[in-house]
Design a protein around this motif. Structure first.
Motif, PDB file in Angstrom:
ATOM      1  N   PHE B 112       0.818  -1.216   0.000  1.00 39.24           N
ATOM      2  CA  PHE B 112       0.000   0.000   0.000  1.00 39.24           C
ATOM      3  C   PHE B 112       0.852   1.267   0.000  1.00 39.24           C
ATOM      4  O   PHE B 112       0.440   2.312  -0.507  1.00 39.24           O
ATOM      5  CB  PHE B 112      -0.939   0.010   1.217  1.00 39.24           C
ATOM      6  CG  PHE B 112      -2.087  -0.962   1.096  1.00 39.24           C
ATOM      7  CD1 PHE B 112      -2.266  -1.735  -0.039  1.00 39.24           C
ATOM      8  CD2 PHE B 112      -2.998  -1.098   2.136  1.00 39.24           C
ATOM      9  CE1 PHE B 112      -3.311  -2.640  -0.141  1.00 39.24           C
ATOM     10  CE2 PHE B 112      -4.052  -1.994   2.034  1.00 39.24           C
ATOM     11  CZ  PHE B 112      -4.216  -2.765   0.904  1.00 39.24           C
ATOM     12  N   GLY B 113       2.051   1.152   0.584  1.00 41.44           N
ATOM     13  CA  GLY B 113       2.952   2.313   0.625  1.00 41.44           C
ATOM     14  C   GLY B 113       3.265   2.851  -0.767  1.00 41.44           C
ATOM     15  O   GLY B 113       3.484   4.050  -0.936  1.00 41.44           O
ATOM     16  N   ILE B 114       3.286   1.950  -1.756  1.00 46.93           N
ATOM     17  CA  ILE B 114       3.564   2.373  -3.137  1.00 46.93           C
ATOM     18  C   ILE B 114       2.532   3.420  -3.556  1.00 46.93           C
ATOM     19  O   ILE B 114       2.866   4.516  -4.019  1.00 46.93           O
ATOM     20  CB  ILE B 114       3.456   1.173  -4.119  1.00 46.93           C
ATOM     21  CG1 ILE B 114       4.478   0.093  -3.798  1.00 46.93           C
ATOM     22  CG2 ILE B 114       3.596   1.637  -5.566  1.00 46.93           C
ATOM     23  CD1 ILE B 114       4.304  -1.180  -4.630  1.00 46.93           C
ATOM     24  N   PHE B 115       1.272   3.064  -3.363  1.00 48.11           N
ATOM     25  CA  PHE B 115       0.184   3.902  -3.886  1.00 48.11           C
ATOM     26  C   PHE B 115       0.020   5.177  -3.051  1.00 48.11           C
ATOM     27  O   PHE B 115      -0.259   6.242  -3.594  1.00 48.11           O
ATOM     28  CB  PHE B 115      -1.110   3.079  -3.934  1.00 48.11           C
ATOM     29  CG  PHE B 115      -0.966   1.859  -4.805  1.00 48.11           C
ATOM     30  CD1 PHE B 115      -0.987   1.974  -6.184  1.00 48.11           C
ATOM     31  CD2 PHE B 115      -0.761   0.600  -4.264  1.00 48.11           C
ATOM     32  CE1 PHE B 115      -0.816   0.868  -6.998  1.00 48.11           C
ATOM     33  CE2 PHE B 115      -0.590  -0.513  -5.067  1.00 48.11           C
ATOM     34  CZ  PHE B 115      -0.619  -0.386  -6.443  1.00 48.11           C
ATOM     35  N   GLY B 135       7.018   6.174  -6.235  1.00 48.75           N
ATOM     36  CA  GLY B 135       6.181   5.283  -5.424  1.00 48.75           C
ATOM     37  C   GLY B 135       6.678   3.849  -5.464  1.00 48.75           C
ATOM     38  O   GLY B 135       6.621   3.132  -4.457  1.00 48.75           O
ATOM     39  N   ILE B 136       7.230   3.438  -6.597  1.00 52.81           N
ATOM     40  CA  ILE B 136       7.618   2.033  -6.758  1.00 52.81           C
ATOM     41  C   ILE B 136       8.780   1.655  -5.843  1.00 52.81           C
ATOM     42  O   ILE B 136       9.045   0.475  -5.622  1.00 52.81           O
ATOM     43  CB  ILE B 136       7.912   1.713  -8.250  1.00 52.81           C
ATOM     44  CG1 ILE B 136       7.743   0.208  -8.530  1.00 52.81           C
ATOM     45  CG2 ILE B 136       9.297   2.152  -8.645  1.00 52.81           C
ATOM     46  CD1 ILE B 136       6.353  -0.289  -8.446  1.00 52.81           C
ATOM     47  N   ILE B 137       9.452   2.656  -5.266  1.00 51.06           N
ATOM     48  CA  ILE B 137      10.490   2.333  -4.262  1.00 51.06           C
ATOM     49  C   ILE B 137       9.843   1.532  -3.136  1.00 51.06           C
ATOM     50  O   ILE B 137      10.458   0.657  -2.542  1.00 51.06           O
ATOM     51  CB  ILE B 137      11.154   3.616  -3.700  1.00 51.06           C
ATOM     52  CG1 ILE B 137      11.824   4.407  -4.826  1.00 51.06           C
ATOM     53  CG2 ILE B 137      12.176   3.276  -2.629  1.00 51.06           C
ATOM     54  CD1 ILE B 137      12.306   5.798  -4.403  1.00 51.06           C
ATOM     55  N   PRO B 143      14.700  -4.962  -8.607  1.00 47.24           N
ATOM     56  CA  PRO B 143      14.427  -5.142 -10.038  1.00 47.24           C
ATOM     57  C   PRO B 143      13.111  -4.508 -10.493  1.00 47.24           C
ATOM     58  O   PRO B 143      13.035  -3.937 -11.591  1.00 47.24           O
ATOM     59  CB  PRO B 143      14.387  -6.670 -10.199  1.00 47.24           C
ATOM     60  CG  PRO B 143      15.217  -7.187  -9.078  1.00 47.24           C
ATOM     61  CD  PRO B 143      14.997  -6.239  -7.942  1.00 47.24           C
ATOM     62  N   THR B 144      12.069  -4.576  -9.646  1.00 46.29           N
ATOM     63  CA  THR B 144      10.790  -3.967 -10.020  1.00 46.29           C
ATOM     64  C   THR B 144      10.945  -2.452 -10.130  1.00 46.29           C
ATOM     65  O   THR B 144      10.457  -1.825 -11.085  1.00 46.29           O
ATOM     66  CB  THR B 144       9.687  -4.300  -8.982  1.00 46.29           C
ATOM     67  OG1 THR B 144       9.598  -5.715  -8.886  1.00 46.29           O
ATOM     68  CG2 THR B 144       8.344  -3.743  -9.370  1.00 46.29           C
ATOM     69  N   ALA B 145      11.637  -1.865  -9.143  1.00 43.59           N
ATOM     70  CA  ALA B 145      11.852  -0.410  -9.155  1.00 43.59           C
ATOM     71  C   ALA B 145      12.641  -0.002 -10.401  1.00 43.59           C
ATOM     72  O   ALA B 145      12.315   0.995 -11.061  1.00 43.59           O
ATOM     73  CB  ALA B 145      12.589   0.024  -7.888  1.00 43.59           C
ATOM     74  N   ALA B 288       7.840   5.584   1.862  1.00 39.73           N
ATOM     75  CA  ALA B 288       7.111   4.483   1.224  1.00 39.73           C
ATOM     76  C   ALA B 288       7.310   3.187   2.005  1.00 39.73           C
ATOM     77  O   ALA B 288       6.347   2.438   2.239  1.00 39.73           O
ATOM     78  CB  ALA B 288       7.597   4.306  -0.219  1.00 39.73           C
ATOM     79  N   ILE B 289       8.542   2.937   2.434  1.00 41.99           N
ATOM     80  CA  ILE B 289       8.809   1.691   3.151  1.00 41.99           C
ATOM     81  C   ILE B 289       8.190   1.734   4.550  1.00 41.99           C
ATOM     82  O   ILE B 289       7.671   0.735   5.043  1.00 41.99           O
ATOM     83  CB  ILE B 289      10.327   1.410   3.171  1.00 41.99           C
ATOM     84  CG1 ILE B 289      10.740   1.082   1.725  1.00 41.99           C
ATOM     85  CG2 ILE B 289      10.679   0.264   4.100  1.00 41.99           C
ATOM     86  CD1 ILE B 289      12.198   0.908   1.478  1.00 41.99           C
TER      87      ILE B 289
END
Lengths: 48, 375
Positions: B112-115, B135-137, B143-145, B288-289
Protein backbone atom coordinates in the motif's frame (compact mmCIF):
# COMPACT_ATOMS: atom_id res chain seq x y z
CA UNK A 1 -6.34 13.85 -16.34
CA UNK A 2 -5.76 16.01 -13.26
CA UNK A 3 -3.25 14.93 -10.63
CA UNK A 4 -6.04 14.50 -8.09
CA UNK A 5 -8.03 12.14 -10.30
CA UNK A 6 -4.86 10.31 -11.31
CA UNK A 7 -3.73 9.85 -7.70
CA UNK A 8 -7.13 8.72 -6.50
CA UNK A 9 -7.54 6.32 -9.43
CA UNK A 10 -4.18 4.69 -8.75
CA UNK A 11 -4.75 4.50 -5.01
CA UNK A 12 -8.23 3.02 -5.16
CA UNK A 13 -7.77 0.65 -8.09
CA UNK A 14 -4.13 -0.07 -7.29
CA UNK A 15 -4.64 -1.05 -3.67
CA UNK A 16 -7.99 -2.69 -4.34
CA UNK A 17 -6.68 -4.54 -7.38
CA UNK A 18 -3.61 -5.82 -5.52
CA UNK A 19 -5.71 -7.12 -2.62
CA UNK A 20 -8.22 -8.77 -4.96
CA UNK A 21 -5.50 -10.34 -7.11
CA UNK A 22 -3.69 -11.78 -4.12
CA UNK A 23 -6.96 -12.95 -2.57
CA UNK A 24 -7.64 -14.75 -5.84
CA UNK A 25 -4.17 -16.32 -5.78
CA UNK A 26 -4.80 -17.39 -2.20
CA UNK A 27 -8.04 -19.10 -3.22
CA UNK A 28 -6.37 -20.73 -6.22
CA UNK A 29 -3.65 -22.11 -3.97
CA UNK A 30 -6.25 -23.55 -1.63
CA UNK A 31 -7.95 -25.19 -4.63
CA UNK A 32 -4.59 -26.51 -5.91
CA UNK A 33 -3.86 -28.04 -2.52
CA UNK A 34 -7.27 -29.73 -2.53
CA UNK A 35 -6.90 -31.00 -6.11
CA UNK A 36 -3.34 -32.23 -5.55
CA UNK A 37 -3.13 -33.15 -1.87
CA UNK A 38 0.13 -33.87 -0.17
CA UNK A 39 0.95 -37.56 -0.03
CA UNK A 40 3.68 -39.46 1.69
CA UNK A 41 5.20 -40.07 -1.76
CA UNK A 42 6.13 -36.39 -1.82
CA UNK A 43 8.19 -36.84 1.33
CA UNK A 44 9.93 -39.88 -0.14
CA UNK A 45 10.85 -37.79 -3.17
CA UNK A 46 12.43 -35.29 -0.82
CA UNK A 47 9.81 -32.63 -1.35
CA UNK A 48 8.71 -31.61 2.10
CA UNK B 1 53.41 19.56 -28.69
CA UNK B 2 51.46 21.96 -26.50
CA UNK B 3 48.22 20.38 -27.80
CA UNK B 4 49.39 17.03 -26.49
CA UNK B 5 49.87 18.60 -23.08
CA UNK B 6 46.38 20.08 -23.27
CA UNK B 7 45.01 16.58 -23.80
CA UNK B 8 46.39 15.64 -20.41
CA UNK B 9 44.61 18.50 -18.70
CA UNK B 10 41.15 18.01 -20.24
CA UNK B 11 39.97 15.89 -17.33
CA UNK B 12 40.82 18.62 -14.83
CA UNK B 13 39.58 21.54 -16.89
CA UNK B 14 36.24 19.84 -17.60
CA UNK B 15 35.63 19.10 -13.92
CA UNK B 16 32.33 20.54 -12.66
CA UNK B 17 31.91 21.13 -8.91
CA UNK B 18 29.30 18.35 -8.82
CA UNK B 19 31.78 15.72 -10.08
CA UNK B 20 34.00 15.57 -6.97
CA UNK B 21 30.87 15.54 -4.81
CA UNK B 22 29.51 12.57 -6.73
CA UNK B 23 32.89 10.84 -6.62
CA UNK B 24 32.61 11.18 -2.84
CA UNK B 25 29.05 9.76 -3.00
CA UNK B 26 30.42 6.84 -5.05
CA UNK B 27 33.09 6.41 -2.39
CA UNK B 28 30.40 6.40 0.30
CA UNK B 29 28.48 3.68 -1.53
CA UNK B 30 31.70 1.65 -1.80
CA UNK B 31 32.31 2.17 1.93
CA UNK B 32 28.77 1.02 2.80
CA UNK B 33 29.12 -2.03 0.56
CA UNK B 34 32.66 -3.04 1.51
CA UNK B 35 32.97 -2.00 5.15
CA UNK B 36 29.36 -2.15 6.34
CA UNK B 37 28.29 -5.09 4.17
CA UNK B 38 25.14 -3.24 3.02
CA UNK B 39 23.97 -4.83 -0.25
CA UNK B 40 27.61 -5.14 -1.45
CA UNK B 41 26.66 -6.98 -4.64
CA UNK B 42 24.84 -3.88 -5.83
CA UNK B 43 26.47 -1.00 -3.98
CA UNK B 44 30.03 -1.85 -5.05
CA UNK B 45 29.33 -1.75 -8.81
CA UNK B 46 26.92 1.20 -8.40
CA UNK B 47 29.48 3.14 -6.36
CA UNK B 48 32.26 2.41 -8.83
CA UNK B 49 30.00 3.27 -11.76
CA UNK B 50 29.24 6.61 -10.06
CA UNK B 51 32.97 7.31 -9.75
CA UNK B 52 33.62 6.38 -13.38
CA UNK B 53 30.89 8.57 -14.80
CA UNK B 54 32.01 11.59 -12.79
CA UNK B 55 35.49 11.58 -14.27
CA UNK B 56 34.83 14.03 -17.09
CA UNK B 57 35.88 13.93 -20.73
CA UNK B 58 36.10 10.11 -20.83
CA UNK B 59 32.84 9.86 -22.78
CA UNK B 60 31.74 6.66 -21.06
CA UNK B 61 28.06 7.46 -21.51
CA UNK B 62 28.41 8.93 -24.98
CA UNK B 63 27.13 7.03 -28.00
CA UNK B 64 29.89 4.42 -28.12
CA UNK B 65 31.12 4.62 -24.54
CA UNK B 66 31.19 1.23 -22.83
CA UNK B 67 28.78 2.26 -20.06
CA UNK B 68 26.31 3.53 -22.67
CA UNK B 69 26.57 0.21 -24.52
CA UNK B 70 25.83 -1.75 -21.32
CA UNK B 71 23.01 0.66 -20.42
CA UNK B 72 21.39 0.40 -23.84
CA UNK B 73 21.79 -3.36 -23.86
CA UNK B 74 20.17 -4.13 -20.53
CA UNK B 75 18.50 -1.13 -18.90
CA UNK B 76 16.94 0.61 -21.89
CA UNK B 77 15.63 -2.76 -23.07
CA UNK B 78 14.52 -3.70 -19.49
CA UNK B 79 16.36 -6.98 -19.92
CA UNK B 80 18.58 -6.88 -16.80
CA UNK B 81 15.82 -6.65 -14.16
CA UNK B 82 13.90 -9.41 -15.92
CA UNK B 83 16.93 -11.73 -16.01
CA UNK B 84 17.45 -11.07 -12.30
CA UNK B 85 13.82 -11.96 -11.71
CA UNK B 86 14.38 -15.40 -13.22
CA UNK B 87 17.16 -15.88 -10.69
CA UNK B 88 14.98 -14.62 -7.82
CA UNK B 89 12.23 -17.04 -8.83
CA UNK B 90 14.74 -19.88 -8.86
CA UNK B 91 15.95 -18.92 -5.38
CA UNK B 92 12.53 -18.46 -3.77
CA UNK B 93 10.77 -21.21 -1.90
CA UNK B 94 7.02 -20.53 -1.98
CA UNK B 95 6.43 -23.60 0.22
CA UNK B 96 5.63 -21.70 3.45
CA UNK B 97 3.16 -19.54 1.54
CA UNK B 98 1.48 -22.55 -0.06
CA UNK B 99 1.16 -24.14 3.38
CA UNK B 100 -0.87 -21.20 4.65
CA UNK B 101 -2.39 -19.42 1.62
CA UNK B 102 -4.40 -16.85 3.60
CA UNK B 103 -1.24 -15.01 4.61
CA UNK B 104 -0.89 -14.11 0.93
CA UNK B 105 -3.11 -11.12 1.78
CA UNK B 106 -0.35 -9.66 3.93
CA UNK B 107 1.73 -9.45 0.75
CA UNK B 108 -0.92 -7.12 -0.65
CA UNK B 109 -1.12 -4.85 2.40
CA UNK B 110 2.66 -4.52 2.33
CA UNK B 111 2.41 -2.76 -1.03
CA UNK B 112 0.00 0.00 0.00
CA UNK B 113 2.95 2.31 0.63
CA UNK B 114 3.56 2.37 -3.14
CA UNK B 115 0.18 3.90 -3.89
CA UNK B 116 0.10 6.24 -0.88
CA UNK B 117 3.55 7.57 -1.79
CA UNK B 118 2.47 8.20 -5.38
CA UNK B 119 -0.31 10.40 -3.99
CA UNK B 120 2.15 12.29 -1.79
CA UNK B 121 4.65 12.75 -4.62
CA UNK B 122 1.89 14.22 -6.77
CA UNK B 123 1.04 16.64 -3.96
CA UNK B 124 4.69 17.76 -3.96
CA UNK B 125 4.48 18.65 -7.64
CA UNK B 126 6.13 15.65 -9.29
CA UNK B 127 4.80 14.74 -12.72
CA UNK B 128 2.52 11.70 -12.92
CA UNK B 129 5.11 9.28 -14.29
CA UNK B 130 7.81 10.59 -11.96
CA UNK B 131 5.44 10.00 -9.04
CA UNK B 132 4.91 6.42 -10.23
CA UNK B 133 8.69 5.83 -10.37
CA UNK B 134 9.09 7.28 -6.86
CA UNK B 135 6.18 5.28 -5.42
CA UNK B 136 7.62 2.03 -6.76
CA UNK B 137 10.49 2.33 -4.26
CA UNK B 138 7.82 1.12 -1.83
CA UNK B 139 7.80 -2.22 -3.61
CA UNK B 140 11.03 -2.85 -1.65
CA UNK B 141 12.08 -4.73 -4.71
CA UNK B 142 15.13 -3.52 -6.65
CA UNK B 143 14.43 -5.14 -10.04
CA UNK B 144 10.79 -3.97 -10.02
CA UNK B 145 11.85 -0.41 -9.16
CA UNK B 146 14.48 -0.47 -11.91
CA UNK B 147 12.06 -1.94 -14.44
CA UNK B 148 9.38 0.70 -13.82
CA UNK B 149 11.65 3.72 -13.46
CA UNK B 150 13.85 2.85 -16.46
CA UNK B 151 10.74 2.50 -18.56
CA UNK B 152 8.77 5.56 -17.48
CA UNK B 153 11.18 7.94 -15.74
CA UNK B 154 14.73 7.03 -16.83
CA UNK B 155 16.09 10.36 -15.56
CA UNK B 156 15.22 9.21 -12.01
CA UNK B 157 16.72 5.75 -12.37
CA UNK B 158 19.88 6.45 -10.35
CA UNK B 159 18.09 8.02 -7.38
CA UNK B 160 15.26 5.46 -7.38
CA UNK B 161 17.65 2.48 -7.56
CA UNK B 162 19.96 3.76 -4.85
CA UNK B 163 16.96 4.52 -2.61
CA UNK B 164 15.38 1.11 -3.27
CA UNK B 165 18.51 -0.90 -2.48
CA UNK B 166 19.64 1.27 0.43
CA UNK B 167 16.30 1.19 2.22
CA UNK B 168 15.90 -2.53 1.59
CA UNK B 169 19.08 -3.07 3.51
CA UNK B 170 17.86 -0.74 6.27
CA UNK B 171 14.69 -2.77 6.87
CA UNK B 172 16.05 -4.17 10.19
CA UNK B 173 16.40 -0.58 11.45
CA UNK B 174 13.27 0.94 9.89
CA UNK B 175 10.69 -1.71 10.77
CA UNK B 176 11.03 -2.61 14.49
CA UNK B 177 9.99 0.78 15.97
CA UNK B 178 6.90 0.83 13.73
CA UNK B 179 6.05 -2.76 14.65
CA UNK B 180 6.29 -1.97 18.35
CA UNK B 181 4.32 1.27 18.05
CA UNK B 182 1.38 -0.36 16.28
CA UNK B 183 0.95 -3.54 18.32
CA UNK B 184 0.22 -4.32 21.93
CA UNK B 185 2.47 -6.58 24.01
CA UNK B 186 -0.31 -9.17 24.05
CA UNK B 187 -0.54 -9.17 20.26
CA UNK B 188 3.22 -9.55 19.90
CA UNK B 189 3.12 -12.74 21.96
CA UNK B 190 0.42 -14.47 19.89
CA UNK B 191 1.64 -17.95 18.97
CA UNK B 192 0.73 -19.32 15.58
CA UNK B 193 0.13 -22.97 14.70
CA UNK B 194 3.32 -24.70 13.69
CA UNK B 195 1.44 -27.68 12.28
CA UNK B 196 0.46 -26.74 8.76
CA UNK B 197 -0.45 -28.87 5.79
CA UNK B 198 2.39 -29.04 3.28
CA UNK B 199 1.77 -28.62 -0.43
CA UNK B 200 2.34 -31.52 -2.79
CA UNK B 201 4.98 -31.43 -5.50
CA UNK B 202 2.25 -31.14 -8.15
CA UNK B 203 0.68 -28.15 -6.38
CA UNK B 204 4.10 -26.49 -6.13
CA UNK B 205 4.66 -27.01 -9.86
CA UNK B 206 1.17 -25.79 -10.75
CA UNK B 207 1.50 -22.66 -8.61
CA UNK B 208 3.83 -20.64 -10.91
CA UNK B 209 1.90 -21.71 -14.01
CA UNK B 210 -1.50 -20.75 -12.59
CA UNK B 211 -0.24 -17.46 -11.12
CA UNK B 212 1.35 -16.52 -14.45
CA UNK B 213 -1.81 -17.19 -16.44
CA UNK B 214 -4.25 -15.58 -13.98
CA UNK B 215 -1.95 -12.69 -13.05
CA UNK B 216 -1.12 -12.07 -16.70
CA UNK B 217 -4.79 -11.93 -17.60
CA UNK B 218 -5.53 -9.50 -14.75
CA UNK B 219 -2.58 -7.19 -15.43
CA UNK B 220 -1.00 -7.90 -18.83
CA UNK B 221 1.35 -4.90 -18.63
CA UNK B 222 3.24 -6.57 -15.80
CA UNK B 223 3.53 -9.99 -17.39
CA UNK B 224 7.28 -9.63 -18.08
CA UNK B 225 7.86 -9.22 -14.33
CA UNK B 226 5.46 -11.92 -13.21
CA UNK B 227 6.35 -14.33 -16.01
CA UNK B 228 10.10 -14.23 -15.35
CA UNK B 229 9.87 -14.72 -11.58
CA UNK B 230 7.44 -17.59 -12.09
CA UNK B 231 9.59 -19.17 -14.83
CA UNK B 232 12.51 -19.24 -12.40
CA UNK B 233 10.32 -20.82 -9.74
CA UNK B 234 8.89 -23.40 -12.14
CA UNK B 235 12.42 -24.45 -13.11
CA UNK B 236 13.28 -24.85 -9.43
CA UNK B 237 10.13 -26.77 -8.48
CA UNK B 238 10.03 -29.02 -11.52
CA UNK B 239 13.43 -30.40 -10.61
CA UNK B 240 14.09 -31.47 -14.20
CA UNK B 241 16.18 -28.49 -15.32
CA UNK B 242 18.57 -28.24 -12.41
CA UNK B 243 21.32 -26.87 -14.67
CA UNK B 244 19.14 -24.01 -15.90
CA UNK B 245 17.84 -23.33 -12.42
CA UNK B 246 21.32 -23.21 -10.91
CA UNK B 247 22.63 -21.09 -13.78
CA UNK B 248 19.78 -18.62 -13.20
CA UNK B 249 20.46 -18.52 -9.47
CA UNK B 250 24.20 -18.10 -9.84
CA UNK B 251 25.99 -17.30 -13.09
CA UNK B 252 23.22 -15.35 -14.86
CA UNK B 253 22.21 -13.39 -11.76
CA UNK B 254 25.83 -12.64 -10.89
CA UNK B 255 26.79 -11.37 -14.34
CA UNK B 256 23.60 -9.34 -14.72
CA UNK B 257 23.94 -7.88 -11.20
CA UNK B 258 27.40 -6.60 -12.11
CA UNK B 259 26.25 -5.05 -15.38
CA UNK B 260 23.07 -3.69 -13.77
CA UNK B 261 25.00 -2.10 -10.91
CA UNK B 262 27.60 -0.42 -13.06
CA UNK B 263 25.01 0.94 -15.48
CA UNK B 264 22.90 2.33 -12.62
CA UNK B 265 26.03 4.03 -11.32
CA UNK B 266 26.50 5.45 -14.79
CA UNK B 267 23.22 7.36 -14.43
CA UNK B 268 24.60 9.25 -11.42
CA UNK B 269 26.39 12.00 -13.29
CA UNK B 270 26.83 14.99 -10.98
CA UNK B 271 24.95 17.67 -12.92
CA UNK B 272 21.92 15.42 -13.36
CA UNK B 273 21.96 13.81 -9.91
CA UNK B 274 22.74 16.63 -7.50
CA UNK B 275 19.37 18.29 -7.30
CA UNK B 276 16.92 19.00 -4.51
CA UNK B 277 14.63 16.57 -6.32
CA UNK B 278 17.03 13.69 -5.51
CA UNK B 279 16.78 14.44 -1.80
CA UNK B 280 12.99 14.45 -2.08
CA UNK B 281 13.08 11.08 -3.85
CA UNK B 282 15.22 9.62 -1.06
CA UNK B 283 12.78 11.02 1.53
CA UNK B 284 9.75 9.63 -0.30
CA UNK B 285 11.44 6.25 -0.65
CA UNK B 286 11.95 6.12 3.11
CA UNK B 287 8.34 7.15 3.65
CA UNK B 288 7.11 4.48 1.22
CA UNK B 289 8.81 1.69 3.15
CA UNK B 290 7.51 3.06 6.47
CA UNK B 291 3.98 3.17 5.03
CA UNK B 292 4.33 -0.41 3.74
CA UNK B 293 5.23 -1.53 7.24
CA UNK B 294 2.40 0.47 8.84
CA UNK B 295 -0.19 -0.97 6.44
CA UNK B 296 1.21 -4.50 6.75
CA UNK B 297 1.11 -4.48 10.56
CA UNK B 298 -2.37 -2.90 10.65
CA UNK B 299 -3.61 -5.52 8.19
CA UNK B 300 -1.99 -8.15 10.41
CA UNK B 301 -3.98 -6.77 13.35
CA UNK B 302 -7.15 -6.96 11.29
CA UNK B 303 -6.40 -10.58 10.42
CA UNK B 304 -5.63 -11.27 14.08
CA UNK B 305 -9.11 -10.02 15.04
CA UNK B 306 -10.86 -11.82 12.18
CA UNK B 307 -9.20 -15.16 12.94
CA UNK B 308 -9.91 -14.92 16.65
CA UNK B 309 -6.29 -14.26 17.59
CA UNK B 310 -4.64 -16.94 15.46
CA UNK B 311 -2.42 -14.54 13.50
CA UNK B 312 0.41 -12.63 15.12
CA UNK B 313 0.18 -9.08 13.67
CA UNK B 314 3.97 -8.78 13.61
CA UNK B 315 4.11 -11.03 10.54
CA UNK B 316 2.29 -8.26 8.65
CA UNK B 317 5.58 -6.37 8.58
CA UNK B 318 7.05 -9.21 6.51
CA UNK B 319 4.53 -8.61 3.72
CA UNK B 320 7.12 -6.59 1.84
CA UNK B 321 9.50 -7.85 -0.80
CA UNK B 322 12.77 -7.53 1.15
CA UNK B 323 13.38 -11.27 1.32
CA UNK B 324 14.32 -12.86 3.69
CA UNK B 325 15.37 -9.85 5.73
CA UNK B 326 11.84 -8.77 6.72
CA UNK B 327 10.98 -12.30 7.88
CA UNK B 328 14.08 -12.39 10.08
CA UNK B 329 13.15 -9.02 11.60
CA UNK B 330 9.72 -10.42 12.54
CA UNK B 331 11.25 -13.50 14.15
CA UNK B 332 13.71 -11.37 16.10
CA UNK B 333 10.98 -9.04 17.35
CA UNK B 334 8.72 -11.97 18.24
CA UNK B 335 11.28 -13.71 20.45
CA UNK B 336 11.92 -10.49 22.33
CA UNK B 337 8.47 -10.84 23.89
CA UNK B 338 8.17 -14.64 23.97
CA UNK B 339 11.39 -16.59 23.78
CA UNK B 340 9.65 -19.72 22.52
CA UNK B 341 7.53 -18.06 19.84
CA UNK B 342 8.36 -19.47 16.42
CA UNK B 343 7.17 -16.97 13.81
CA UNK B 344 9.86 -17.43 11.19
CA UNK B 345 8.07 -19.85 8.85
CA UNK B 346 4.87 -17.78 8.90
CA UNK B 347 6.88 -14.61 8.32
CA UNK B 348 8.73 -16.25 5.42
CA UNK B 349 5.30 -17.11 3.94
CA UNK B 350 4.19 -13.48 4.25
CA UNK B 351 7.55 -12.37 2.84
CA UNK B 352 7.26 -14.52 -0.28
CA UNK B 353 3.67 -13.25 -0.55
CA UNK B 354 5.23 -9.78 -0.50
CA UNK B 355 7.48 -10.75 -3.40
CA UNK B 356 4.52 -11.78 -5.51
CA UNK B 357 2.57 -8.81 -4.11
CA UNK B 358 5.18 -6.28 -5.18
CA UNK B 359 5.24 -7.69 -8.70
CA UNK B 360 1.44 -7.75 -8.87
CA UNK B 361 1.18 -4.21 -7.48
CA UNK B 362 3.57 -2.99 -10.19
CA UNK B 363 1.74 -5.01 -12.84
CA UNK B 364 -1.65 -3.65 -11.76
CA UNK B 365 -0.31 -0.11 -11.63
CA UNK B 366 1.12 -0.37 -15.16
CA UNK B 367 -2.12 -1.84 -16.45
CA UNK B 368 -4.14 0.98 -14.85
CA UNK B 369 -1.76 3.51 -16.43
CA UNK B 370 -2.26 1.83 -19.79
CA UNK B 371 -6.02 1.80 -19.23
CA UNK B 372 -6.19 5.53 -18.56
CA UNK B 373 -3.86 6.25 -21.47
CA UNK B 374 -0.91 7.60 -19.49
CA UNK B 375 1.50 5.08 -21.03
Amino acid sequence: MSNLTFGLTLMVFGMGGTVLALALFSMLMTVLKKLFPFEKEDTKKGNT
Amino acid sequence: MIDGLLGLTTGFTSLHWSNPVMIAVGGLLLFLGIKKDIEPLLLVPIGFGAILINIPAAGLMEEEGFLRVIYNMGIATELFPLLIFIGIGAMTDFGPLLENPKIFLLGAAGQFGIFLTIGLALLFGFSQLDAVAIGIIGACDGPTAIYVSSKYAPHLLGAVSVAAYSYMSLVPIIQPPIMRALTTQKERTVRMDIETKPASKTARIMFPIVVTIVGGLIAPQGLPLLGTIMLGNLMKESGVVARLSKASENEITNVVTLLLGISIGATMEGKAFLKFQTLLILAFGFLAICLDTVCGVLFGRLMCVMTGGKINPLIGAAGISAYPMAARVVQREGVKYDKHNFLLMHAVGANTGGQVGSVMAAAIMLSILKGIGII
